[in-house]
Scaffold this motif. Structure first.
Motif, short mmCIF file in Angstrom:
data_model
loop_
_atom_site.label_atom_id
_atom_site.label_comp_id
_atom_site.label_asym_id
_atom_site.label_seq_id
_atom_site.Cartn_x
_atom_site.Cartn_y
_atom_site.Cartn_z
N ALA A 18 -3.16 7.69 -10.59
CA ALA A 18 -3.88 8.29 -9.47
C ALA A 18 -3.28 9.64 -9.07
N SER A 19 -1.96 9.76 -9.11
CA SER A 19 -1.34 11.04 -8.76
C SER A 19 -1.63 12.10 -9.81
N LEU A 75 -6.93 17.77 -9.89
CA LEU A 75 -7.94 18.32 -8.98
C LEU A 75 -7.37 19.46 -8.14
N ILE A 76 -6.15 19.33 -7.70
CA ILE A 76 -5.53 20.40 -6.92
C ILE A 76 -5.33 21.63 -7.79
N ASN A 77 -4.89 21.40 -9.02
CA ASN A 77 -4.71 22.52 -9.95
C ASN A 77 -6.04 23.20 -10.23
N VAL A 118 -11.40 13.63 -4.93
CA VAL A 118 -10.40 12.64 -5.33
C VAL A 118 -11.02 11.26 -5.32
N ARG A 119 -11.76 10.95 -4.27
CA ARG A 119 -12.40 9.63 -4.18
C ARG A 119 -13.34 9.39 -5.34
N SER A 120 -14.12 10.39 -5.70
CA SER A 120 -15.06 10.25 -6.81
C SER A 120 -14.34 9.96 -8.12
N MET A 122 0.85 -1.18 0.00
CA MET A 122 0.00 0.00 0.00
C MET A 122 0.89 1.24 0.00
N ARG A 123 0.35 2.30 -0.60
CA ARG A 123 1.10 3.55 -0.69
C ARG A 123 0.14 4.72 -0.50
N LYS A 124 0.56 5.67 0.34
CA LYS A 124 -0.28 6.84 0.57
C LYS A 124 -0.31 7.68 -0.70
N LEU A 125 -1.52 8.04 -1.11
CA LEU A 125 -1.70 8.87 -2.30
C LEU A 125 -1.94 10.32 -1.93
#
Length: 101
Positions: free
Chosen positions: A61-62, A68-70, A16-18, A1-4
């Motif tokens: 995913a990144s 989304l952040i942009n 992000v989840r959506s 597992m890796r934190k996104l």
């Protein structure tokens, strides 16, 4: 597992989840229901986090998170052009409707 991704803006986390759900990218939520503990726990321990179940999805995913952040930081209310495919997108789109980037 890796934190996104992790953030205290629950709307951004849900966005992000959506997007991950729409792309069928498997993930796990951490601290989803600890909102009531804010103040009792350090903010770092109560921040919602999204973890990828399969690191093979990290690049895609990144890209979703970055878009989304942009989009959230621009929030200009104007149309924009996708840097990847050149498609013109309406202001309501946070991710390109044509190439999903």
């Amino acid at each position: 597992m890796r934190k996104l991704f992790g953030h205290d803006d629950r709307f951004l986390v849900q966005s992000v989840r959506s997007e991950l759900d729409a792309l069928n990218i498997p993930y796990l939520m951490k601290n989803e229901f600890v909102g009531g503990a804010v103040g009792e726990l350090p903010w770092q321990d109560s921040q919602q986090e999204i973890w990828l179940l399969d690191e093979a999805w990290y690049k895609r995913a990144s890209e979703v998170v970055a878009a989304l952040i942009n989009s959230a930081s621009l929030n200009s209310g104007q149309e924009w052009c996708c840097e990847h495919c050149g498609e013109q997108n309406g202001a309501a789109f946070g991710v390109c409707w044509h190439c999903y980037r």
